[in-house]
Design an enzyme around this catalytic site. Structure first.
Site, mmCIF file in Angstrom:
data_model
loop_
_atom_site.group_PDB
_atom_site.id
_atom_site.type_symbol
_atom_site.label_atom_id
_atom_site.label_comp_id
_atom_site.label_asym_id
_atom_site.label_seq_id
_atom_site.Cartn_x
_atom_site.Cartn_y
_atom_site.Cartn_z
ATOM 1 C CD GLU A 164 -2.999 -1.455 2.420
ATOM 2 O OE1 GLU A 164 -3.030 -0.500 3.305
ATOM 3 O OE2 GLU A 164 -3.952 -2.055 2.255
ATOM 4 C CG ASN A 205 -0.450 -6.632 -1.991
ATOM 5 O OD1 ASN A 205 -1.004 -7.434 -3.038
ATOM 6 N ND2 ASN A 205 -1.105 -6.653 -0.664
ATOM 7 C CG HIS A 241 -9.625 -5.784 0.119
ATOM 8 N ND1 HIS A 241 -10.040 -6.845 0.765
ATOM 9 C CD2 HIS A 241 -8.374 -5.654 0.535
ATOM 10 C CE1 HIS A 241 -9.129 -7.102 1.459
ATOM 11 N NE2 HIS A 241 -7.917 -6.619 1.257
ATOM 12 C CD GLU A 269 -4.499 -7.820 1.017
ATOM 13 O OE1 GLU A 269 -5.524 -7.272 1.490
ATOM 14 O OE2 GLU A 269 -3.184 -7.598 1.121
ATOM 15 C CG ASP A 271 -12.484 -8.996 1.131
ATOM 16 O OD1 ASP A 271 -12.517 -7.960 0.357
ATOM 17 O OD2 ASP A 271 -12.298 -9.166 1.898
HETATM 18 C C1 XIL Z 1 -6.444 -6.821 7.800
HETATM 19 C C2 XIL Z 1 -6.566 -8.101 8.608
HETATM 20 O O1 XIL Z 1 -7.550 -9.154 7.873
HETATM 21 C C3 XIL Z 1 -7.361 -7.832 10.074
HETATM 22 O O2 XIL Z 1 -7.266 -8.830 10.855
HETATM 23 C C4 XIL Z 1 -6.706 -6.789 10.431
HETATM 24 O O3 XIL Z 1 -7.337 -6.230 11.733
HETATM 25 C C5 XIL Z 1 -6.418 -5.513 9.346
HETATM 26 O O4 XIL Z 1 -5.913 -5.926 8.610
HETATM 27 N N1 XIL Z 1 -5.262 -4.664 3.294
HETATM 28 C C6 XIL Z 1 -4.151 -5.735 3.679
HETATM 29 C C7 XIL Z 1 -4.342 -6.527 4.876
HETATM 30 O O5 XIL Z 1 -3.255 -5.597 3.042
HETATM 31 O O6 XIL Z 1 -3.188 -6.957 5.366
HETATM 32 C C8 XIL Z 1 -5.587 -6.121 5.607
HETATM 33 O O7 XIL Z 1 -5.853 -7.227 6.621
HETATM 34 C C9 XIL Z 1 -6.623 -5.725 4.798
HETATM 35 C C10 XIL Z 1 -6.155 -4.562 3.904
#
Ligand code: XIL
Length: 564
Positions: A164, A205, A241, A269, A271
């Protein structure tokens, strides 16, 4: 097959899949086997030369039914939290690997690939890092990267080295690393990771970089410049996400442009969250969007795999961070498979499909709320074999001729077009797009004239209604007066109800009411409204919920009318 033999078979499949991946680029993806109901997501992905994985987190590992599915269904694991800086170096120079090791051990037992997440990130960073003097921070960051990557050397296949680093507009996020080390912190982190573990694939990432946009273009430019400087970077991670209805139509194109740089691409990641509660329609749309994401990855050889950010709604991070949203994953809270699971499974198990089927045409398109400078457009949704990614709203100036150009690209079925000239005629159409870029044919054309800045509208509508005693029925009456110097031949009067009213029967006009907007059209015997004050009247019976408010805006053949 006895359970004890299963990990070995999975490991063999995975090794085969990794061999395909390692041969980078020149290798054709293995043909898909026939769909088998029993095949897991991981098996089907491996047969396509990819992985399909899940994030997991240590507290969940005591949930035996959860762990059973985690171990059998997926061929890749990412620790959700246990390799982050606050977990691995909670105080300066004191490293802790126990939770991360537990995830790695589980993955090894299951024959699963491990993605390490993450070495350098502004978040979940212990407070002590902010207290490190600027002159020491580069050495501190290198020490962290080196120690963690060395510990997991040979056990972590991919590292999210930097997570990020960008703002939404493509500028650099002002993390402590960016502020105190400068732009070069990213290159330095990758160099330290490569030195510590020469075999791990090193990734950059980020989130909201799935489609082609300012942020992903900044990422693209950065990785190109890192490559030119000889910085060891192997891949980019698109977090994924996604908000339901917003799966970018440019996902495959975006993956392909990174692949064209000679990089691997992973969806790291995934979802797809919705406003709660779930319902069947949202589940079906979510399934379509998961399928679109899987197909986009399958279509690009260098897209190496997909990770869902945990696989069950039971352990999703979404409800805690986005209140009112959730149900983002392919399994529900009770570990039951949702439609999204089947969509992912079938996409992975199916042949290489190129979606060439366009969505159906949207419509009917209707205009309401016409002012001197804006109009609200709404239309009936399109359908698509994979999923509608969004709509293009098209506009041409004038009653005929001109070119239709895109003036908006909403995800949903309405759009407000502003900035129009007063007392000007426009025509609007809308078409749908799917994630593969197929376009539908256009809807009906709506022609309208914006209100005059100062002049009088050329029509006037008188609307009356009277509720029937006691129930929810009412009778409405409408009179349209033509105040212009030209007779109207053929009329369409449009208004929108705001009180849940439904027309059930109409006389002296025919009607159409797909939703809240009513279109009333002349009968064969009353098409004409005479000039200079001629009028027509028609009436209807209807039902309402609540208070039956009168509509406040009417258009006659697309032109706004005055009321009263
Ligand atoms: C999230 C985890 O899933 C949670 O359990 C934690 O509280 C916060 O982080 N982007 C990322 C991940 O790169 O590391 C994050 O994971 C979600 C957003």
């Amino acid at each position: 097959m006895p359970a004890t033999h299963r990990p070995r078979r999975r490991a063999a499949l995975l090794v085969a899949a990794l061999a395909v991946l390692a041969a980078a680029g020149a290798v054709a993806v293995a043909p898909a086997p026939p769909a088998q109901a029993a095949g897991t997501l991981g098996d089907h992905a491996a047969a396509r030369g990819k992985y399909f994985g899940s994030a997991t987190d240590n507290p969940e590992l005591s949930d035996a039914p959860y762990v059973a599915i985690l171990g059998s269904e997926f061929n890749q694991i990412t620790p959700g939290n246990s390799m982050k800086w606050d977990a691995t170096e909670p105080t300066r120079g004191n490293f802790s690997f126990t939770p991360g090791d537990a995830v790695v051990r589980l993955a090894q037992q299951n024959g699963q690939l491990v993605r390490g997440h993450t070495l350098v990130w502004h978040s979940q960073l212990p407070a002590w890092v902010n207290g490190v003097p600027a002159a020491e921070l580069l050495a501190t960051m290198r020490n962290h990267v080196t120690t963690v990557a060395t510990h997991y050397r040979g056990q972590v296949a991919h590292w999210d080295v930097v997570n990020e680093p960008f703002n939404e507009d493509g500028t650099r996020r002002q993390s402590v690393f960016q502020q105190r080390i400068g732009d070069s912190y990213i290159a330095e982190a990758f160099r330290a990771a490569r030195a510590a573990d020469p075999t791990a694939k090193l990734y950059l990432n980020d989130f909201n970089v799935e489609g082609v946009n300012a942020k992903s273009t900044a990422m693209f430019n950065l990785v190109q410049s890192l490559q030119q400087q000889g910085v060891p970077i192997d891949g980019v991670g698109l977090q994924g996400h996604i908000i339901l209805g917003q799966t970018p139509s440019t996902l495959q194109q975006n993956i392909q442009r990174f692949a064209n740089l000679g990089l691997d691409v992973a969806i790291t990641e995934l979802d797809i969250r919705m406003n709660l509660p779930r319902d069947a329609a949202k589940d079906a749309q979510q399934a379509n969007e998961y399928r679109a994401v899987v197909n986009a990855c399958l279509a690009v050889t260098r897209c190496v795999g997909i990770t869902v950010w945990d696989y069950t709604d039971k352990y999703s991070w979404i409800p805690g961070v986005f209140p009112g949203q959730g149900a983002a994953l392919p399994y529900d809270e009770n570990l039951n498979r949702k439609p999204a699971y089947s969509a992912i499974h079938d996409a992975l198990a199916g042949g290489t499909t190129v979606d060439t089927t366009p969505p159906s045409a949207p419509g009917p398109l209707a205009a309401s709320g016409i002012t001197a400078g804006s109009v609200n457009l709404s239309w009936g949704a399109s359908t698509d074999n994979v999923g509608v990614a969004g709509y293009d709203v098209l506009r041409a100036a004038g009653p005929t001729g001109g070119t239709f150009a895109v003036v908006g690209t909403p995800a949903g079925t309405s759009f407000t077009n502003t900035g129009l000239a007063s007392d000007t005629t426009y025509r609007f159409q809308v078409r749908a797009r799917d994630a593969a870029g197929n376009q539908s044919t256009v809807s009906n054309t709506v022609m309208l004239t914006t209100q005059g800045g100062t002049g009088n509208p050329s029509c006037r509508v008188t609307y009356t209604s009277s509720n029937w005693g006691g129930g929810n029925g009412f009778t409405g009456g409408v009179t349209v007066t033509n105040a212009s110097a030209t007779a109207v031949n053929g009329w369409v009067l449009v208004w929108t109800f705001s009180g849940g009213q439904r027309v059930s029967q109409m006389w002296n006009a025919s009607f159409d009411q797909p939703a809240s907007t009513v279109t009333a059209t002349n009968m064969s015997y009353n098409p004409t409204i005479g000039a200079n004050g001629g009028s027509v009247s028609f009436g209807f019976n209807g039902t309402f919920t609540g208070t039956n408010p009168n509509p406040t805006a009417f258009t006659l053949n697309g032109t706004a009318c005055s009321t009263g």
